[in-house]
Design a protein around this motif. Structure first.
Motif, PDB file in Angstrom:
ATOM      1  N   ARG A  76      63.951 -50.193  40.633  1.00 25.68           N
ATOM      2  CA  ARG A  76      65.179 -50.798  40.085  1.00 25.68           C
ATOM      3  C   ARG A  76      66.110 -49.721  39.528  1.00 25.68           C
ATOM      4  NH1 ARG A  76      63.560 -54.622  35.788  1.00 25.68           N
ATOM      5  NH2 ARG A  76      61.411 -53.895  35.985  1.00 25.68           N
ATOM      6  N   ILE A  77      65.537 -48.724  38.900  1.00 23.29           N
ATOM      7  CA  ILE A  77      66.369 -47.625  38.363  1.00 23.29           C
ATOM      8  C   ILE A  77      67.009 -46.833  39.507  1.00 23.29           C
ATOM      9  CG2 ILE A  77      66.338 -45.461  37.055  1.00 23.29           C
ATOM     10  CD1 ILE A  77      63.994 -46.656  35.421  1.00 23.29           C
ATOM     11  N   ILE A  78      66.216 -46.541  40.530  1.00 19.82           N
ATOM     12  CA  ILE A  78      66.750 -45.805  41.689  1.00 19.82           C
ATOM     13  C   ILE A  78      67.844 -46.629  42.367  1.00 19.82           C
ATOM     14  CG2 ILE A  78      66.172 -44.841  43.967  1.00 19.82           C
ATOM     15  CD1 ILE A  78      63.304 -44.344  42.801  1.00 19.82           C
ATOM     16  N   HIS A  79      67.610 -47.938  42.453  1.00 15.50           N
ATOM     17  CA  HIS A  79      68.607 -48.856  43.052  1.00 15.50           C
ATOM     18  C   HIS A  79      69.960 -48.691  42.366  1.00 15.50           C
ATOM     19  CE1 HIS A  79      70.739 -52.696  43.729  1.00 15.50           C
ATOM     20  NE2 HIS A  79      70.857 -52.737  42.425  1.00 15.50           N
ATOM     21  N   THR A  80      69.951 -48.677  41.038  1.00 14.78           N
ATOM     22  CA  THR A  80      71.243 -48.621  40.324  1.00 14.78           C
ATOM     23  C   THR A  80      71.965 -47.319  40.650  1.00 14.78           C
ATOM     24  OG1 THR A  80      70.091 -47.659  38.437  1.00 14.78           O
ATOM     25  CG2 THR A  80      70.495 -50.019  38.354  1.00 14.78           C
ATOM     26  N   ARG A  81      71.203 -46.226  40.751  1.00 13.84           N
ATOM     27  CA  ARG A  81      71.855 -44.939  41.000  1.00 13.84           C
ATOM     28  C   ARG A  81      72.328 -44.824  42.461  1.00 13.84           C
ATOM     29  NH1 ARG A  81      72.090 -40.258  37.971  1.00 13.84           N
ATOM     30  NH2 ARG A  81      71.604 -41.597  36.239  1.00 13.84           N
ATOM     31  N   VAL A  82      71.492 -45.383  43.382  1.00 11.98           N
ATOM     32  CA  VAL A  82      71.895 -45.356  44.803  1.00 11.98           C
ATOM     33  C   VAL A  82      73.183 -46.138  44.985  1.00 11.98           C
ATOM     34  CG1 VAL A  82      71.305 -46.266  47.099  1.00 11.98           C
ATOM     35  CG2 VAL A  82      69.597 -44.974  45.784  1.00 11.98           C
ATOM     36  N   ARG A  83      73.252 -47.296  44.322  1.00 14.79           N
ATOM     37  CA  ARG A  83      74.440 -48.147  44.462  1.00 14.79           C
ATOM     38  C   ARG A  83      75.675 -47.431  43.942  1.00 14.79           C
ATOM     39  NH1 ARG A  83      72.784 -50.436  48.236  1.00 14.79           N
ATOM     40  NH2 ARG A  83      71.260 -52.100  48.129  1.00 14.79           N
TER      41      ARG A  83
ATOM     42  N   ALA B 116      66.279 -35.788  44.236  1.00 18.66           N
ATOM     43  CA  ALA B 116      65.725 -35.188  43.009  1.00 18.66           C
ATOM     44  C   ALA B 116      65.665 -36.227  41.905  1.00 18.66           C
ATOM     45  CB  ALA B 116      66.598 -33.995  42.585  1.00 18.66           C
ATOM     46  N   PHE B 117      66.705 -37.053  41.814  1.00 22.68           N
ATOM     47  CA  PHE B 117      66.745 -38.090  40.773  1.00 22.68           C
ATOM     48  C   PHE B 117      65.616 -39.089  40.994  1.00 22.68           C
ATOM     49  CE2 PHE B 117      68.481 -40.886  37.674  1.00 22.68           C
ATOM     50  CZ  PHE B 117      68.303 -42.171  38.168  1.00 22.68           C
ATOM     51  N   ALA B 118      65.472 -39.564  42.222  1.00 24.30           N
ATOM     52  CA  ALA B 118      64.435 -40.568  42.534  1.00 24.30           C
ATOM     53  C   ALA B 118      63.043 -40.007  42.252  1.00 24.30           C
ATOM     54  CB  ALA B 118      64.559 -40.996  43.996  1.00 24.30           C
ATOM     55  N   ASN B 119      62.837 -38.755  42.579  1.00 22.71           N
ATOM     56  CA  ASN B 119      61.532 -38.134  42.316  1.00 22.71           C
ATOM     57  C   ASN B 119      61.260 -38.078  40.818  1.00 22.71           C
ATOM     58  OD1 ASN B 119      59.170 -36.578  43.347  1.00 22.71           O
ATOM     59  ND2 ASN B 119      60.079 -34.970  42.068  1.00 22.71           N
ATOM     60  N   GLU B 120      62.275 -37.695  40.071  1.00 24.85           N
ATOM     61  CA  GLU B 120      62.151 -37.591  38.604  1.00 24.85           C
ATOM     62  C   GLU B 120      61.850 -38.959  37.983  1.00 24.85           C
ATOM     63  OE1 GLU B 120      62.439 -34.539  37.384  1.00 24.85           O
ATOM     64  OE2 GLU B 120      61.864 -35.265  35.389  1.00 24.85           O
ATOM     65  N   VAL B 121      62.516 -39.981  38.479  1.00 19.66           N
ATOM     66  CA  VAL B 121      62.306 -41.333  37.932  1.00 19.66           C
ATOM     67  C   VAL B 121      60.872 -41.785  38.173  1.00 19.66           C
ATOM     68  CG1 VAL B 121      62.914 -43.771  38.282  1.00 19.66           C
ATOM     69  CG2 VAL B 121      64.721 -42.051  38.103  1.00 19.66           C
ATOM     70  N   LEU B 122      60.401 -41.620  39.392  1.00 21.08           N
ATOM     71  CA  LEU B 122      59.033 -42.073  39.708  1.00 21.08           C
ATOM     72  C   LEU B 122      57.999 -41.302  38.880  1.00 21.08           C
ATOM     73  CD1 LEU B 122      59.454 -42.662  43.491  1.00 21.08           C
ATOM     74  CD2 LEU B 122      58.294 -44.265  41.963  1.00 21.08           C
ATOM     75  N   CYS B 123      58.166 -39.990  38.793  1.00 20.12           N
ATOM     76  CA  CYS B 123      57.186 -39.189  38.025  1.00 20.12           C
ATOM     77  C   CYS B 123      57.198 -39.601  36.556  1.00 20.12           C
ATOM     78  CB  CYS B 123      57.510 -37.704  38.158  1.00 20.12           C
ATOM     79  SG  CYS B 123      57.229 -37.059  39.809  1.00 20.12           S
ATOM     80  N   THR B 124      58.370 -39.808  36.001  1.00 24.47           N
ATOM     81  CA  THR B 124      58.470 -40.165  34.576  1.00 24.47           C
ATOM     82  C   THR B 124      57.876 -41.548  34.307  1.00 24.47           C
ATOM     83  OG1 THR B 124      60.498 -38.841  34.421  1.00 24.47           O
ATOM     84  CG2 THR B 124      60.098 -40.460  32.656  1.00 24.47           C
ATOM     85  N   VAL B 125      58.259 -42.523  35.103  1.00 24.44           N
ATOM     86  CA  VAL B 125      57.776 -43.896  34.873  1.00 24.44           C
ATOM     87  C   VAL B 125      56.258 -43.973  35.065  1.00 24.44           C
ATOM     88  CG1 VAL B 125      57.821 -46.212  35.903  1.00 24.44           C
ATOM     89  CG2 VAL B 125      59.958 -45.016  35.459  1.00 24.44           C
ATOM     90  N   LEU B 126      55.759 -43.276  36.073  1.00 28.93           N
ATOM     91  CA  LEU B 126      54.304 -43.305  36.310  1.00 28.93           C
ATOM     92  C   LEU B 126      53.552 -42.594  35.196  1.00 28.93           C
ATOM     93  CD1 LEU B 126      54.308 -42.768  40.169  1.00 28.93           C
ATOM     94  CD2 LEU B 126      53.488 -44.799  38.951  1.00 28.93           C
ATOM     95  N   GLU B 127      54.115 -41.487  34.714  1.00 29.73           N
ATOM     96  CA  GLU B 127      53.445 -40.778  33.608  1.00 29.73           C
ATOM     97  C   GLU B 127      53.389 -41.667  32.370  1.00 29.73           C
ATOM     98  OE1 GLU B 127      55.413 -37.167  32.209  1.00 29.73           O
ATOM     99  OE2 GLU B 127      53.423 -36.296  31.886  1.00 29.73           O
ATOM    100  N   ARG B 128      54.510 -42.335  32.062  1.00 31.63           N
ATOM    101  CA  ARG B 128      54.567 -43.167  30.851  1.00 31.63           C
ATOM    102  C   ARG B 128      53.689 -44.414  30.977  1.00 31.63           C
ATOM    103  NH1 ARG B 128      61.084 -42.911  29.731  1.00 31.63           N
ATOM    104  NH2 ARG B 128      61.210 -40.673  29.198  1.00 31.63           N
ATOM    105  N   SER B 129      53.375 -44.801  32.226  1.00 30.51           N
ATOM    106  CA  SER B 129      52.525 -45.997  32.387  1.00 30.51           C
ATOM    107  C   SER B 129      51.116 -45.726  31.873  1.00 30.51           C
ATOM    108  CB  SER B 129      52.450 -46.391  33.876  1.00 30.51           C
ATOM    109  OG  SER B 129      51.557 -45.522  34.574  1.00 30.51           O
TER     110      SER B 129
END
Ligand code: P6P
Length: 339
Positions: free
Chosen positions: A49-56, A82-95
């Motif tokens: 969802r976060i990547i979606h907002t930035r892609v849009r 780079a943004f999408a990679n950062e988002v996935l790594c951050t969200v997965l780490e925080r999970s």
């Protein structure tokens, strides 16, 4: 996660089934579930969802164009990659549920948590070369159980696709959709941007036994093996009884070509060729997730001779020929390769 045993809702609802509700319902159908798997999948849903907002908003947020760096593939990294990679790594780490990530954008696997139960392999933004021309792009992922190898998690990502416990892909297209399987069929969700929620829109997607389109980059014809050329020519012959010729569709974005093939049937092929002798697509985070989903939907996936999910990976960024599609169409392709 087994959705079959779910009792009907207590009362008819005017609210659709959200991704989270679907995942939680599946958890209730899985004896001994701790909620960690559900939590990990919801974290991935948030990242998409976060990547979606930035892609849009890419055009407006000046996210087009390149960061000037190159990734492990030697490709110039688009800012959105780079943004999408950062988002996935951050969200997965925080999970707190993810032991390690393996990403197309990272040379090595990254350990996030010694206590995480799962490994996530992903291509954070597939088809990024299409960003600037507004063609559908996507995020592809699969989930494996973390296996420590003498305390070292690195080998945990190098598991064959038959160990996958969940896989999915998002398509950032005319709508943003998420196709997901946790081993009980494939279910499609569509993002309602007005509420920022994914709602179940395609329950139990099935790939037709046979289709009538083929998807391949015909520009590589001169580089193909003769058997691929013969298969290609076969699909273009006139034979009404066999439903030939097939129509040709090729977007050049794996998520778009794969999603169309999953929904409508037919075949997608990126074979090895003289320019890419091992194939172009990546095994761990492109071919394996897609192969898992196609098999879960009654389709098939091969490298031309072997089942994709049985290939033993040697490195994080291994390439493989990838043929995905309707069971009958993939069999026909394989017959030409073995013939
Ligand atoms: P070609 C996009 O760059 C990608 O990685 C996949 O999404 C797509 O299927 C493939 O490459 C297209 O490759 O060589 O046909 O442009």
């Amino acid at each position: 996660m087994n959705h079959d045993s779910l009792s009907p809702p207590a009362f008819p609802s005017v609210v659709g089934t959200t991704l989270e509700a679907h995942i939680m319902a599946g958890m209730r159908g899985a004896p001994g579930a701790t909620g960690e798997f559900a939590s990990l999948l919801n974290a991935i849903g948030l990242a998409v969802r976060i990547i979606h907002t930035r892609v849009r908003a890419a055009g407006l947020a000046d996210m087009l164009g390149y960061t000037g760096e190159t990734n492990v593939q030697g490709e110039r990294v688009q800012k959105l990659d780079a943004f999408a990679n950062e988002v996935l790594c951050t969200v997965l780490e925080r999970s707190g549920r993810c032991a390690m990530v393996a990403s197309e954008e990272l040379e090595q696997a990254h350990v996030l948590s010694e206590t995480g139960k799962y490994i996530v392999c992903f291509d954070p933004l597939d088809g990024s070369s299409n960003i600037d021309v507004n063609i559908s792009i996507g995020t592809i992922f699969c989930v494996l159980r973390a296996q420590s190898a003498g305390g070292r998690l690195y080998e945990g990502a190098l598991q064959p696709g038959n160990k996958i416990v969940a896989a999915g892909y998002a398509v950032y297209g005319s709508a943003t959709t998420l196709s997901l399987s946790t081993g009980h069929g494939v279910h499609g969700f569509t993002l309602d941007p007005s509420v920022g929620e994914f709602f179940l829109s395609h329950s139990n997607i099935r790939c037709p036994e046979r289709g009538n389109t083929y998807s391949i980059n015909e520009g590589n014809f001169a580089r193909w093996d003769d058997r691929v050329k013969k298969w290609n020519a076969f699909l273009k012959t006139e034979d009404k009884e066999r439903g030939l010729p097939y129509g040709h569709r090729y977007v050049g974005s794996l998520v778009a070509d794969a999603h169309r093939t999953l929904m409508k049937g037919g075949i997608f092929a990126y074979p090895a060729d003289k320019k890419s002798p091992a194939g172009k697509l990546r095994l761990l985070y492109e071919a394996n997730p897609m192969a898992y989903l196609f098999e879960q939907a009654g389709g098939a996936a091969t490298n031309g001779t072997d089942r994709i999910l049985d290939i033993e990976p040697k490195g994080l960024h291994d390439r493989t020929p990838l043929i995905l599609g309707s069971k009958e169409d993939v069999k026909t392709y394989r017959d030409f390769m073995l013939g």
